[in-house]
Design a protein around this motif. Structure first.
Motif, short mmCIF file in Angstrom:
data_model
loop_
_atom_site.label_atom_id
_atom_site.label_comp_id
_atom_site.label_asym_id
_atom_site.label_seq_id
_atom_site.Cartn_x
_atom_site.Cartn_y
_atom_site.Cartn_z
N SER A 1 1.01 -3.98 6.47
CA SER A 1 1.41 -2.58 6.37
C SER A 1 2.94 -2.52 6.28
CB SER A 1 0.92 -1.80 7.59
OG SER A 1 -0.48 -1.89 7.68
N GLY A 2 3.43 -1.65 5.41
CA GLY A 2 4.88 -1.50 5.27
C GLY A 2 5.50 -2.42 4.24
N SER A 3 4.67 -3.28 3.63
CA SER A 3 5.23 -4.22 2.64
C SER A 3 5.39 -3.58 1.27
CB SER A 3 4.36 -5.47 2.55
OG SER A 3 3.06 -5.13 2.12
N GLY A 4 4.85 -2.38 1.10
CA GLY A 4 5.03 -1.66 -0.17
C GLY A 4 3.81 -1.66 -1.07
N LYS A 5 2.65 -2.08 -0.55
CA LYS A 5 1.45 -2.16 -1.38
C LYS A 5 1.06 -0.79 -1.96
CE LYS A 5 -1.46 -3.54 1.72
NZ LYS A 5 -0.59 -3.46 2.91
N SER A 6 0.90 0.18 -1.07
CA SER A 6 0.41 1.48 -1.52
C SER A 6 1.43 2.17 -2.42
CB SER A 6 0.11 2.38 -0.32
OG SER A 6 -0.87 1.79 0.48
N SER A 7 2.70 2.08 -2.06
CA SER A 7 3.73 2.72 -2.87
C SER A 7 3.75 2.12 -4.27
CB SER A 7 5.11 2.51 -2.24
OG SER A 7 5.08 2.85 -0.89
N ARG B 1 1.11 5.62 -11.93
CA ARG B 1 1.94 6.52 -12.74
C ARG B 1 2.37 5.85 -14.05
NH1 ARG B 1 6.96 9.32 -9.84
NH2 ARG B 1 7.71 7.20 -9.93
N GLU B 2 2.51 4.53 -14.01
CA GLU B 2 2.87 3.77 -15.22
C GLU B 2 1.69 3.70 -16.20
OE1 GLU B 2 5.76 1.74 -15.94
OE2 GLU B 2 6.73 2.92 -14.37
N GLY B 3 0.49 4.06 -15.74
CA GLY B 3 -0.65 4.08 -16.64
C GLY B 3 -1.73 3.06 -16.33
N TRP B 4 -1.52 2.24 -15.28
CA TRP B 4 -2.55 1.26 -14.93
C TRP B 4 -3.64 1.92 -14.09
CZ3 TRP B 4 -1.67 -2.94 -17.66
CH2 TRP B 4 -0.36 -3.29 -17.98
N ARG C 1 8.07 8.83 3.92
CA ARG C 1 9.09 8.06 3.20
C ARG C 1 8.60 7.76 1.77
NH1 ARG C 1 10.22 1.89 4.77
NH2 ARG C 1 8.24 1.75 3.68
N THR C 2 7.33 7.36 1.69
CA THR C 2 6.77 7.05 0.37
C THR C 2 6.64 8.32 -0.47
OG1 THR C 2 5.56 5.21 1.32
CG2 THR C 2 4.80 6.00 -0.80
N LEU C 3 6.19 9.41 0.18
CA LEU C 3 6.06 10.66 -0.57
C LEU C 3 7.39 11.08 -1.18
CD1 LEU C 3 3.68 13.05 1.38
CD2 LEU C 3 3.44 12.21 -0.95
N GLY C 4 8.48 10.78 -0.46
CA GLY C 4 9.80 11.11 -0.96
C GLY C 4 10.11 10.42 -2.29
N LEU C 5 9.42 9.32 -2.55
CA LEU C 5 9.64 8.59 -3.80
C LEU C 5 8.87 9.22 -4.97
CD1 LEU C 5 9.18 4.96 -2.38
CD2 LEU C 5 11.34 6.11 -2.88
N PHE C 6 7.96 10.13 -4.62
CA PHE C 6 7.13 10.77 -5.65
C PHE C 6 7.23 12.29 -5.51
CE2 PHE C 6 5.38 6.65 -4.62
CZ PHE C 6 5.15 6.09 -5.86
N PRO C 7 8.40 12.84 -5.83
CA PRO C 7 8.61 14.28 -5.58
C PRO C 7 7.60 15.15 -6.33
CG PRO C 7 10.43 13.30 -6.86
CD PRO C 7 9.60 12.18 -6.39
N GLU C 8 7.09 14.65 -7.45
CA GLU C 8 6.13 15.46 -8.22
C GLU C 8 4.83 15.67 -7.44
OE1 GLU C 8 6.83 12.35 -8.78
OE2 GLU C 8 5.15 11.21 -9.63
N LEU C 9 4.58 14.79 -6.46
CA LEU C 9 3.34 14.92 -5.68
C LEU C 9 3.46 16.00 -4.61
CD1 LEU C 9 2.03 11.33 -4.89
CD2 LEU C 9 0.85 13.15 -6.11
N ALA C 10 4.67 16.16 -4.10
CA ALA C 10 4.87 17.06 -2.95
C ALA C 10 4.35 18.46 -3.26
CB ALA C 10 6.34 17.09 -2.57
N ASP C 11 4.60 18.93 -4.49
CA ASP C 11 4.17 20.29 -4.85
C ASP C 11 2.66 20.41 -4.94
OD1 ASP C 11 6.80 20.92 -5.04
OD2 ASP C 11 6.93 20.64 -7.21
N ASP D 1 13.28 -1.30 -4.40
CA ASP D 1 13.15 -0.08 -5.19
C ASP D 1 11.76 -0.06 -5.83
OD1 ASP D 1 13.11 1.55 -7.66
OD2 ASP D 1 15.22 1.93 -7.17
N ILE D 2 10.95 0.88 -5.39
CA ILE D 2 9.55 0.88 -5.82
C ILE D 2 9.40 1.10 -7.32
CG2 ILE D 2 7.40 2.24 -5.67
CD1 ILE D 2 7.80 0.20 -3.40
N HIS D 3 10.21 1.97 -7.88
CA HIS D 3 10.07 2.25 -9.32
C HIS D 3 10.49 1.05 -10.16
CE1 HIS D 3 8.89 6.12 -8.09
NE2 HIS D 3 10.09 6.48 -7.67
N GLU D 4 11.60 0.41 -9.75
CA GLU D 4 12.00 -0.82 -10.44
C GLU D 4 10.92 -1.89 -10.26
OE1 GLU D 4 14.71 -1.74 -12.30
OE2 GLU D 4 15.07 0.42 -12.39
N ALA D 5 10.36 -1.91 -9.06
CA ALA D 5 9.33 -2.91 -8.76
C ALA D 5 8.11 -2.72 -9.66
CB ALA D 5 8.92 -2.82 -7.29
#
Lengths: 72, 302
Positions: free
Chosen positions: B117-123, B130-133, B162-172, B266-270
């Motif tokens: 947990s916390g290693s970034g799997k879910s993010s 979002r990339e289409g996979w 913290r993760t939700l902050g990386l996906f602002p489009e989800l918050a709404d 950086d999750i998006h770069e990742a």
């Protein structure tokens, strides 16, 4: 708890594992595997532990830590 | 009245509720496993308790008509329900080796993200959606020892702030019902990111062990079989139940996959780096068959 989780069978399991894989796996692997032993107790007790911090109340097992929201 | 049947790998269960205020939260739990009506192996029901009233709302959870919890604490209610259902799902899929991992499907081949947990799997999984996979799971991968394929366990993701902050489009798009339970994590239906998001059974081809630390640079480092085995065993849930055969299955998995340690900050770069990996690094087995590799490359186009 299944036989696979008793001390003796765990030792045997590790010996056979090394023979099976051909690796002398790092000792840390063995330790990690041993620490998983308690997970099996959780499986049959989902109902009785509902809403509680796992069977021990300590969120001490792998399954609890990963899947029980009250342990997050 | 809420009544829904669900199915995951031949395990059918139902959720019912007489409490209308709980329906939105119940709908968010396992929408991708929803099944038609029929006989279920296990059923959970939530009913108001005898003293349920406007001043004191308390609930009873029944599992197959046996009372397992009575509470007026909503956190305890949701957390208890999720925990008891998850343990039953794990119990009913124990013929598979269960790995604490998320998984992405790439044209019939799977990329598994394995880590604590916390290693970034879910993010990372959400970002790759979002990339289409397509996705197998955010948290549990089921590895079938008989055919070495991985199977999806498509529950809704649990995402922290913290993760939700990386996906602002989800918050709404999230309603207050997404925050059920006391963990502070929101329950996110991945369909909000990608409509048809659930992958089918896949042959694992890449094993990636992410380590997310903000500020880290993205380093995808090939690792050997022993390191991969060590990391896999550390995240296996029911390996001991499979005895020697379990270890052999994991070894086959490692030997069939390209294995990488992945330091990322950086999750998006990742997710871009992982997409490039899938597109440019053919699965291990295909290295001996260039023709099949070319065919696979076209299958990767999403």
């Amino acid at each position: 708890m299944s036989d696979a989780n008793t001390q003796t069978s765990r030792r045997e399991f590790l010996k056979k594992s090394i023979r099976t894989t051909g690796y002398v796996l790092p000792i840390v692997v063995a330790l990690k595997m041993s620490s998983r032993a308690a997970w099996a107790e959780q499986y049959g007790n989902g109902g009785s532990t509902a809403g509680k911090k796992g069977q021990t109340g300590k969120c001490s097992t792998f399954v609890e830590k990963v899947f029980n929201p009250s342990c997050w | 009245m809420f009544r829904q049947c669900y199915e995951i790998h031949h395990f059918r269960f139902s959720l019912t509720s007489d409490c209308e205020e709980l329906n939105p939260g119940l709908r968010l739990m396992y929408p991708a496993m929803a099944a038609g009506p029929g006989i279920c192996a296990t059923g959970w029901g939530i009913r108001p308790s005898a003293n349920h009233g406007r001043e004191d709302r308390s609930y009873r959870i029944y599992e197959d008509e046996s009372l397992i919890l009575e509470t007026s604490d909503m956190t305890q209610l949701w957390d208890g329900l999720e925990w008891t259902i998850m343990t039953r799902i794990l119990q009913n899929t124990r013929e598979c080796i269960q790995l604490h991992a998320s998984g992405i499907d790439a044209g019939g081949n799977a990329l598994l993200l394995v880590g604590p947990s916390g290693s970034g799997k879910s993010s990372l999984a959400l970002s790759l959606l979002r990339e289409g996979w397509k996705c197998l799971s955010d948290e549990v991968i089921l590895l079938n020892p008989e055919n070495n394929r991985v199977m999806p366990l498509p529950r809704s993701f649990r995402i922290d702030s913290r993760t939700l902050g990386l996906f602002p489009e989800l918050a709404d798009k999230l309603s207050g019902d997404a925050y059920t339970g006391g963990s502070g994590k929101a329950r996110v239906d991945p369909a909000l990111v990608r409509e048809h998001w659930v992958a089918g059974s896949s042959a694992p081809a890449w094993l990636v062990f992410p380590r997310y630390r903000p500020g880290n640079s993205n380093d995808l480092i090939p690792i050997g079989d022993t390191d991969a085995m060590t990391a896999l065993i550390g995240q296996s849930i029911n390996l001991l139940d499979h005895g020697e055969g379990g270890l052999e299955t994991l070894l086959r998995l490692v030997r069939n996959c390209r294995c990488f340690r992945f330091n990322t900050g950086d999750i998006h770069e990742a997710s871009l780096a992982v997409s490039r990996l899938i597109t440019h690094q053919a699965p291990r087995a295909l290295r001996r068959n260039p023709g099949a590799g070319a065919e696979m490359q076209s299958a990767y186009q999403c």
